[in-house]
Design a protein around this motif. Sequence first.
Motif, mmCIF file in Angstrom:
data_model
loop_
_atom_site.group_PDB
_atom_site.id
_atom_site.type_symbol
_atom_site.label_atom_id
_atom_site.label_comp_id
_atom_site.label_asym_id
_atom_site.label_seq_id
_atom_site.Cartn_x
_atom_site.Cartn_y
_atom_site.Cartn_z
ATOM 1 N N MET A 185 0.837 -1.201 0.000
ATOM 2 C CA MET A 185 0.000 0.000 0.000
ATOM 3 C C MET A 185 0.875 1.255 0.000
ATOM 4 O O MET A 185 2.058 1.207 0.364
ATOM 5 C CB MET A 185 -0.956 -0.018 1.191
ATOM 6 C CG MET A 185 -0.328 0.224 2.529
ATOM 7 S SD MET A 185 -1.541 0.054 3.875
ATOM 8 C CE MET A 185 -1.512 -1.731 4.123
ATOM 9 N N ASP A 186 0.298 2.332 -0.429
ATOM 10 C CA ASP A 186 0.995 3.615 -0.469
ATOM 11 C C ASP A 186 0.829 4.273 0.890
ATOM 12 O O ASP A 186 -0.128 4.999 1.145
ATOM 13 C CB ASP A 186 0.401 4.486 -1.583
ATOM 14 C CG ASP A 186 1.187 5.782 -1.797
ATOM 15 O OD1 ASP A 186 2.094 6.063 -0.995
ATOM 16 O OD2 ASP A 186 0.875 6.508 -2.757
ATOM 17 N N ALA A 187 1.785 4.000 1.790
ATOM 18 C CA ALA A 187 1.693 4.506 3.157
ATOM 19 C C ALA A 187 3.069 4.938 3.643
ATOM 20 O O ALA A 187 4.058 4.846 2.920
ATOM 21 C CB ALA A 187 1.083 3.449 4.068
ATOM 22 N N LYS A 188 3.140 5.375 4.870
ATOM 23 C CA LYS A 188 4.304 6.100 5.374
ATOM 24 C C LYS A 188 5.624 5.340 5.280
ATOM 25 O O LYS A 188 6.642 5.896 4.861
ATOM 26 C CB LYS A 188 4.041 6.503 6.824
ATOM 27 C CG LYS A 188 5.085 7.441 7.409
ATOM 28 C CD LYS A 188 4.675 7.916 8.795
ATOM 29 C CE LYS A 188 5.681 8.911 9.358
ATOM 30 N NZ LYS A 188 5.281 9.404 10.707
ATOM 31 N N HIS A 189 5.655 4.073 5.670
ATOM 32 C CA HIS A 189 6.913 3.340 5.751
ATOM 33 C C HIS A 189 6.999 2.163 4.772
ATOM 34 O O HIS A 189 7.973 1.399 4.829
ATOM 35 C CB HIS A 189 7.129 2.821 7.178
ATOM 36 C CG HIS A 189 7.162 3.903 8.205
ATOM 37 N ND1 HIS A 189 8.182 4.824 8.288
ATOM 38 C CD2 HIS A 189 6.282 4.225 9.194
ATOM 39 C CE1 HIS A 189 7.950 5.658 9.282
ATOM 40 N NE2 HIS A 189 6.792 5.323 9.843
ATOM 41 N N HIS A 190 6.026 2.004 3.908
ATOM 42 C CA HIS A 190 6.006 0.858 3.007
ATOM 43 C C HIS A 190 6.944 1.035 1.810
ATOM 44 O O HIS A 190 7.117 2.145 1.309
ATOM 45 C CB HIS A 190 4.592 0.606 2.486
ATOM 46 C CG HIS A 190 3.674 0.046 3.519
ATOM 47 N ND1 HIS A 190 3.234 0.767 4.601
ATOM 48 C CD2 HIS A 190 3.109 -1.185 3.641
ATOM 49 C CE1 HIS A 190 2.431 0.011 5.341
ATOM 50 N NE2 HIS A 190 2.347 -1.173 4.784
ATOM 51 N N LYS A 191 7.510 -0.061 1.361
ATOM 52 C CA LYS A 191 8.269 -0.073 0.109
ATOM 53 C C LYS A 191 7.283 0.110 -1.045
ATOM 54 O O LYS A 191 6.082 -0.130 -0.893
ATOM 55 C CB LYS A 191 9.023 -1.400 -0.028
ATOM 56 C CG LYS A 191 10.125 -1.587 1.003
ATOM 57 C CD LYS A 191 10.495 -3.043 1.249
ATOM 58 C CE LYS A 191 10.811 -3.827 -0.008
ATOM 59 N NZ LYS A 191 11.267 -5.209 0.310
#
Length: 275
Positions: free
Chosen positions: A52-58
């Motif tokens: 997912m497009d989130a704060k700490h994700h690759k």
Amino acid sequence: MAATLALVGLFLAWSSGTAATASESPSESPSESPSESPSELSASESLLNVCMDAKHHKTAPGPEGKLYGQCSLWKDNACCTANTTLEAHRDQSFLYGFNWDHCGAMPEKCKRHFIQDTCLYECSPNLGPWIDQADNSWRKERVLHVPLCREDCEQWWEDCQDAFTCKANWHKGWDWSSGSNRCPTGSLCQRFRYVFPTAADLCQRIWSNSYRYTEFHRGSGRCIQMWFDPSRGNPNSDVARYYALGGAADAPGGPPEILLLSILFLLNPNLLSLL
């Protein structure tokens, strides 16, 4: 009564005709069986093995040489980095500045479930079917209604029932004036079992319906496992595929004819003697 009997007659005739048609039609070869169109298949595949497009994700999942502690389950294919997993195990990490111990020290047996919850959220590449748009400044996407296995929710609640918290929804409503979450003014620290009377309450309410409590068991292929044996592979891959291909649309009450019969019998229980 006459109208109801007529409906039953039509239904039985339809059922017989359907059965006869099915028995008379030749079995289809694999090449003749219906399949998804390329566009449908592409849409389904786009929900698999994604981050997912989130704060700490690759931006895309891939192998990690080593992930820390409880997050190591995902090291072969992860949306998280080693640094993220290390921080996931801290009582208050740089990930979100969230303090598990906001109502006193959280028991370790309870805390391990929140660590595992964080590992699943940050690392799993199998949450695509439940990714939804987020209205937060720090992430564009979130997960919504991920079907958790019954055992995972039940054990989470069992191990945390005597821990303390002051809020039922941990996504919002905190006092962040100190840079970390504090209980809002006027709130009362209570045991989990009073804030979350059931396992379903805990799993579904604590993160704004990110999870959904289900009656499905681990290994059923119908629910996401927070815990699994990585030596036997990641069971959540098949679960994600099931839902991505439309499994969520399965009728819970059975085939249409059973549902119709149920309705007719409710109208007149004496109809049972006619079958």
